[in-house]
Design a protein around this motif. Sequence first.
Motif, short mmCIF file in Angstrom:
data_model
loop_
_atom_site.label_atom_id
_atom_site.label_comp_id
_atom_site.label_asym_id
_atom_site.label_seq_id
_atom_site.Cartn_x
_atom_site.Cartn_y
_atom_site.Cartn_z
N ALA A 72 0.84 -1.21 0.00
CA ALA A 72 0.00 0.00 0.00
C ALA A 72 0.87 1.25 0.00
O ALA A 72 1.85 1.34 0.75
CB ALA A 72 -0.92 0.00 1.22
N GLY A 73 0.52 2.20 -0.87
CA GLY A 73 1.23 3.48 -0.91
C GLY A 73 2.53 3.47 -1.69
O GLY A 73 3.25 4.48 -1.70
N ARG A 74 2.87 2.35 -2.31
CA ARG A 74 4.12 2.25 -3.09
C ARG A 74 3.82 1.63 -4.45
O ARG A 74 2.90 0.82 -4.57
CB ARG A 74 5.15 1.36 -2.38
CG ARG A 74 5.66 1.92 -1.08
CD ARG A 74 6.81 1.11 -0.54
NE ARG A 74 7.95 1.05 -1.43
CZ ARG A 74 8.93 1.95 -1.47
NH1 ARG A 74 8.89 3.00 -0.71
NH2 ARG A 74 9.95 1.80 -2.29
N PRO A 75 4.61 1.97 -5.46
CA PRO A 75 4.44 1.28 -6.75
C PRO A 75 4.79 -0.21 -6.59
O PRO A 75 5.64 -0.57 -5.78
CB PRO A 75 5.44 1.97 -7.68
CG PRO A 75 6.05 3.09 -6.92
CD PRO A 75 5.66 2.97 -5.48
N ASP A 76 4.11 -1.05 -7.36
CA ASP A 76 4.39 -2.49 -7.31
C ASP A 76 5.83 -2.77 -7.72
O ASP A 76 6.37 -2.11 -8.62
CB ASP A 76 3.47 -3.26 -8.25
CG ASP A 76 2.02 -3.27 -7.78
OD1 ASP A 76 1.76 -2.84 -6.65
OD2 ASP A 76 1.17 -3.74 -8.56
N VAL A 77 6.44 -3.74 -7.07
CA VAL A 77 7.75 -4.25 -7.49
C VAL A 77 7.44 -5.43 -8.40
O VAL A 77 6.82 -6.41 -7.96
CB VAL A 77 8.60 -4.70 -6.28
CG1 VAL A 77 9.92 -5.28 -6.75
CG2 VAL A 77 8.82 -3.54 -5.32
N ILE A 78 7.84 -5.32 -9.66
CA ILE A 78 7.43 -6.30 -10.67
C ILE A 78 8.59 -7.18 -11.10
O ILE A 78 9.67 -6.68 -11.41
CB ILE A 78 6.82 -5.58 -11.89
CG1 ILE A 78 5.54 -4.86 -11.45
CG2 ILE A 78 6.54 -6.56 -13.02
CD1 ILE A 78 4.95 -3.95 -12.50
N LEU A 79 8.34 -8.46 -11.13
CA LEU A 79 9.27 -9.45 -11.65
C LEU A 79 8.70 -9.92 -13.00
O LEU A 79 7.67 -10.59 -13.03
CB LEU A 79 9.40 -10.61 -10.67
CG LEU A 79 10.50 -11.63 -10.87
CD1 LEU A 79 11.87 -10.97 -10.89
CD2 LEU A 79 10.46 -12.67 -9.75
N ASP A 80 9.33 -9.51 -14.09
CA ASP A 80 8.87 -9.82 -15.44
C ASP A 80 9.24 -11.26 -15.78
O ASP A 80 10.40 -11.57 -16.06
CB ASP A 80 9.49 -8.85 -16.44
CG ASP A 80 9.05 -9.09 -17.87
OD1 ASP A 80 8.32 -10.07 -18.12
OD2 ASP A 80 9.45 -8.29 -18.73
N LEU A 81 8.25 -12.15 -15.76
CA LEU A 81 8.51 -13.58 -15.94
C LEU A 81 8.61 -13.99 -17.41
O LEU A 81 8.75 -15.18 -17.71
CB LEU A 81 7.45 -14.40 -15.22
CG LEU A 81 7.44 -14.18 -13.70
CD1 LEU A 81 6.33 -14.98 -13.06
CD2 LEU A 81 8.79 -14.54 -13.09
N GLU A 87 18.24 -14.08 -16.51
CA GLU A 87 17.90 -12.70 -16.16
C GLU A 87 17.13 -12.64 -14.84
O GLU A 87 17.34 -11.75 -14.03
CB GLU A 87 17.07 -12.05 -17.28
CG GLU A 87 17.88 -11.74 -18.53
CD GLU A 87 17.01 -11.17 -19.62
OE1 GLU A 87 17.12 -9.97 -19.90
OE2 GLU A 87 16.21 -11.95 -20.19
N LEU A 88 16.23 -13.59 -14.63
CA LEU A 88 15.44 -13.61 -13.41
C LEU A 88 16.32 -13.87 -12.18
O LEU A 88 16.08 -13.30 -11.11
CB LEU A 88 14.34 -14.66 -13.49
CG LEU A 88 13.22 -14.35 -14.49
CD1 LEU A 88 12.30 -15.54 -14.65
CD2 LEU A 88 12.44 -13.12 -14.07
N LYS A 89 17.33 -14.72 -12.32
CA LYS A 89 18.25 -15.00 -11.21
C LYS A 89 19.01 -13.75 -10.79
O LYS A 89 19.32 -13.57 -9.62
CB LYS A 89 19.25 -16.09 -11.60
CG LYS A 89 18.70 -17.48 -11.48
CD LYS A 89 19.78 -18.49 -11.80
CE LYS A 89 19.25 -19.90 -11.72
NZ LYS A 89 20.24 -20.90 -12.07
N LYS A 90 19.32 -12.88 -11.75
CA LYS A 90 20.08 -11.66 -11.47
C LYS A 90 19.22 -10.61 -10.77
O LYS A 90 19.73 -9.74 -10.09
CB LYS A 90 20.61 -11.05 -12.77
CG LYS A 90 21.66 -11.88 -13.44
CD LYS A 90 22.07 -11.19 -14.74
CE LYS A 90 22.85 -12.14 -15.62
NZ LYS A 90 23.10 -11.56 -16.94
#
Length: 193
Positions: A72-81, A87-90
């Motif tokens: 709440a109150g923050r932009p979402d932290v997005i993990l682009d799957l 790239e995801l491991k990094k």
Amino acid sequence: MSHQHDDDDFSPSETTNYKVGEKKSLNDYQNLDADDEALRRWKESLGVASTGVSKLDDPHNVIVLQLALEVAGRPDVILDLTKSEEELKKHSFTIKEGIEYRLKVLFKVQHEVVSGLKYMHIIKRHGVKVDKAEEMIGSYAAKPDVIEKKFVAEEAPSGMLARGHYEVKSKFIDDDKTVHKEWSWSFDIKKDW
């Protein structure tokens, strides 16, 4: 330092006396009781009667697009799957200790009906399992829309002992034991963002 995840420990839970139904194709569902007008309308409302929603060049039944951390109150932290496993491991992100957050996932279903889709993860710190979670997402017919599923809100651990780096192994699996997406990622719990 390499962390190994025990695959035996990463199996979905089994519900006693639950039997997975016979696997049927989308075409089977579309033709089921084709002469029943009320059933045809009901199947249309579920999206089972729709056609032409599959990308022919993509054989996957479930396409997992992103996992997001919602605070709440923050932009979402997005993990682009849609990115590669490497790239995801990094990709690592920070979670403020003690905050309330929820995970949410965006995905699409194409080609066939998916039954009993679940999200699972194992979290390890210094190679020791500290959490295992399993969240039922549901059963879905193929349709062109992106589906969003929000999980139950949780509170991040807090205190000096909770702060640090965590390794996560996640996957999406269905009742037929088909793994639709599996990847590794990490996060850090810190005193502040």
